[in-house]
Scaffold this motif. Structure first.
Motif, short mmCIF file in Angstrom:
data_model
loop_
_atom_site.label_atom_id
_atom_site.label_comp_id
_atom_site.label_asym_id
_atom_site.label_seq_id
_atom_site.Cartn_x
_atom_site.Cartn_y
_atom_site.Cartn_z
N GLY A 121 0.80 -1.22 0.00
CA GLY A 121 0.00 0.00 0.00
C GLY A 121 0.83 1.27 0.00
O GLY A 121 2.01 1.28 0.36
N TRP A 122 0.19 2.36 -0.40
CA TRP A 122 0.84 3.67 -0.46
C TRP A 122 1.39 4.07 0.90
O TRP A 122 2.47 4.63 1.01
CB TRP A 122 -0.17 4.70 -0.98
CG TRP A 122 0.30 6.10 -0.91
CD1 TRP A 122 -0.05 7.02 0.03
CD2 TRP A 122 1.21 6.76 -1.79
NE1 TRP A 122 0.58 8.22 -0.21
CE2 TRP A 122 1.36 8.08 -1.34
CE3 TRP A 122 1.90 6.37 -2.92
CZ2 TRP A 122 2.17 9.00 -1.96
CZ3 TRP A 122 2.71 7.29 -3.54
CH2 TRP A 122 2.85 8.58 -3.07
N ALA A 123 0.66 3.76 1.96
CA ALA A 123 1.06 4.18 3.31
C ALA A 123 2.35 3.51 3.76
O ALA A 123 3.08 4.06 4.58
CB ALA A 123 -0.07 3.88 4.30
N GLU A 124 2.68 2.34 3.21
CA GLU A 124 3.88 1.62 3.60
C GLU A 124 5.12 2.07 2.84
O GLU A 124 6.23 1.69 3.20
CB GLU A 124 3.68 0.12 3.39
CG GLU A 124 2.57 -0.48 4.22
CD GLU A 124 2.38 -1.95 3.90
OE1 GLU A 124 3.36 -2.70 4.01
OE2 GLU A 124 1.26 -2.33 3.55
N GLN A 125 4.95 2.84 1.81
CA GLN A 125 6.08 3.27 1.00
C GLN A 125 6.83 4.40 1.69
O GLN A 125 6.24 5.21 2.39
CB GLN A 125 5.61 3.71 -0.38
CG GLN A 125 4.96 2.60 -1.16
CD GLN A 125 4.48 3.06 -2.52
OE1 GLN A 125 5.17 3.80 -3.19
NE2 GLN A 125 3.30 2.64 -2.90
N THR A 126 8.13 4.45 1.46
CA THR A 126 8.95 5.46 2.11
C THR A 126 9.88 6.11 1.09
O THR A 126 10.16 5.55 0.03
CB THR A 126 9.82 4.83 3.21
OG1 THR A 126 10.64 3.82 2.62
CG2 THR A 126 8.96 4.22 4.30
N LEU A 127 10.36 7.30 1.44
CA LEU A 127 11.43 7.90 0.66
C LEU A 127 12.69 7.06 0.85
O LEU A 127 12.90 6.49 1.92
CB LEU A 127 11.71 9.32 1.13
CG LEU A 127 10.77 10.40 0.64
CD1 LEU A 127 11.14 11.74 1.28
CD2 LEU A 127 10.79 10.53 -0.86
N LEU A 128 13.51 7.01 -0.16
CA LEU A 128 14.73 6.22 -0.12
C LEU A 128 15.90 7.14 0.20
O LEU A 128 16.24 8.02 -0.60
CB LEU A 128 14.91 5.53 -1.47
CG LEU A 128 16.05 4.56 -1.62
CD1 LEU A 128 15.91 3.44 -0.61
CD2 LEU A 128 16.03 3.98 -3.02
N HIS A 129 16.49 6.95 1.37
CA HIS A 129 17.67 7.72 1.77
C HIS A 129 18.90 6.84 1.57
O HIS A 129 19.13 5.92 2.35
CB HIS A 129 17.55 8.18 3.22
CG HIS A 129 16.40 9.11 3.44
ND1 HIS A 129 16.49 10.45 3.12
CD2 HIS A 129 15.15 8.90 3.90
CE1 HIS A 129 15.33 11.03 3.40
NE2 HIS A 129 14.50 10.12 3.86
N LEU A 130 19.67 7.13 0.53
CA LEU A 130 20.80 6.28 0.17
C LEU A 130 21.95 6.37 1.16
O LEU A 130 22.82 5.51 1.17
CB LEU A 130 21.29 6.65 -1.23
CG LEU A 130 20.29 6.41 -2.35
CD1 LEU A 130 20.84 6.91 -3.68
CD2 LEU A 130 19.92 4.94 -2.44
N SER A 131 21.97 7.38 2.00
CA SER A 131 23.07 7.53 2.95
C SER A 131 23.10 6.40 3.97
O SER A 131 24.13 6.16 4.59
CB SER A 131 22.98 8.88 3.66
OG SER A 131 21.73 9.00 4.30
N GLY A 132 22.00 5.66 4.12
CA GLY A 132 21.96 4.55 5.06
C GLY A 132 22.39 3.22 4.46
O GLY A 132 22.34 2.19 5.13
N PHE A 133 22.84 3.22 3.22
CA PHE A 133 23.24 2.00 2.53
C PHE A 133 24.76 1.90 2.47
O PHE A 133 25.45 2.92 2.63
CB PHE A 133 22.67 1.98 1.11
CG PHE A 133 21.19 1.73 1.07
CD1 PHE A 133 20.69 0.47 0.82
CD2 PHE A 133 20.30 2.76 1.31
CE1 PHE A 133 19.34 0.23 0.80
CE2 PHE A 133 18.93 2.53 1.29
CZ PHE A 133 18.46 1.26 1.03
N PRO A 134 25.30 0.72 2.22
CA PRO A 134 26.75 0.60 2.03
C PRO A 134 27.22 1.55 0.92
O PRO A 134 26.50 1.78 -0.06
CB PRO A 134 26.95 -0.87 1.63
CG PRO A 134 25.76 -1.57 2.22
CD PRO A 134 24.63 -0.58 2.15
N GLN A 135 28.42 2.07 1.05
CA GLN A 135 28.88 3.15 0.19
C GLN A 135 28.84 2.81 -1.30
O GLN A 135 28.34 3.59 -2.10
CB GLN A 135 30.30 3.57 0.57
CG GLN A 135 30.80 4.74 -0.25
CD GLN A 135 32.18 5.21 0.17
OE1 GLN A 135 32.77 4.67 1.09
NE2 GLN A 135 32.68 6.21 -0.51
N LEU A 136 29.37 1.66 -1.67
CA LEU A 136 29.42 1.32 -3.10
C LEU A 136 28.02 1.18 -3.70
O LEU A 136 27.74 1.70 -4.79
CB LEU A 136 30.22 0.04 -3.32
CG LEU A 136 30.44 -0.38 -4.77
CD1 LEU A 136 31.13 0.75 -5.55
CD2 LEU A 136 31.26 -1.64 -4.84
#
Length: 173
Positions: A121-136
């Motif tokens: 559902g739409w309510a479960e979707q989030t913005l994607l913040h890439l800073s929380g992912f491994p660097q590569l």
């Protein structure tokens, strides 16, 4: 004289490469290539599956760009990107779930039972913040979305694709 010639040759070599680097830097700034791997900007892949693109409601800007570039099945390409990052061990299963959730899907690792790619559902979707992912992995995704925006911004028009015999002799009919 040999020393003078040798010094001139070395100086010309360094001056040439210094000038090339300067011109290349200016050209890169002009083409906005200076920030291709910036992971600080969020990616908005939110997509309301009950709404169509023509109404432009409930769609993230990056989702619109993705769909306009790859078509209505852009989610399948996104899934393959997630699977590839996971297969290369650049992200964990939790990271992969987060990437899928950002685009309105659920994800499970390949080989696990159950449906791997379901609409959420739409309510479960989030913005994607890439800073929380491994660097590569974050840099690869940031590069992809930045260049995707550049591709759609520089769409080729009908007029610019016309055949010109003096420059396109090998590609003409």
């Amino acid at each position: 004289w040999l020393l003078v010639i040798l010094v001139c040759a070395v100086d010309i070599y360094f001056i040439f490469y210094f000038a090339s680097a300067l011109v290349g830097s200016v050209m890169g700034q002009y083409r906005q290539l200076n920030d291709l791997k910036n992971v600080s900007q969020p990616v908005d892949l939110r997509w309301d599956h009950e709404d169509d693109l023509e109404h432009n409601r409930n769609h993230g800007e990056d989702a619109k760009t993705f769909k306009n570039t790859f078509g209505p099945d852009w989610h399948l390409i996104w899934r393959e990107m997630i699977d590839s990052l996971y297969a290369e061990s650049l992200i964990t299963a939790d990271h992969a779930r987060s990437l899928a959730r950002a685009a309105g899907r659920s994800w499970e690792p390949p080989g696990e039972e159950g449906r791997r790619w379901q609409v959420i559902g739409w309510a479960e979707q989030t913005l994607l913040h890439l800073s929380g992912f491994p660097q590569l992995a974050a840099e690869r995704l940031a590069y992809f979305f930045h260049t995707l925006k550049q591709i759609t911004k520089e769409q080729i028009t009908e007029h610019s694709c016309s055949f010109q015999s003096r420059t396109d002799a090998l590609t003409g009919e």
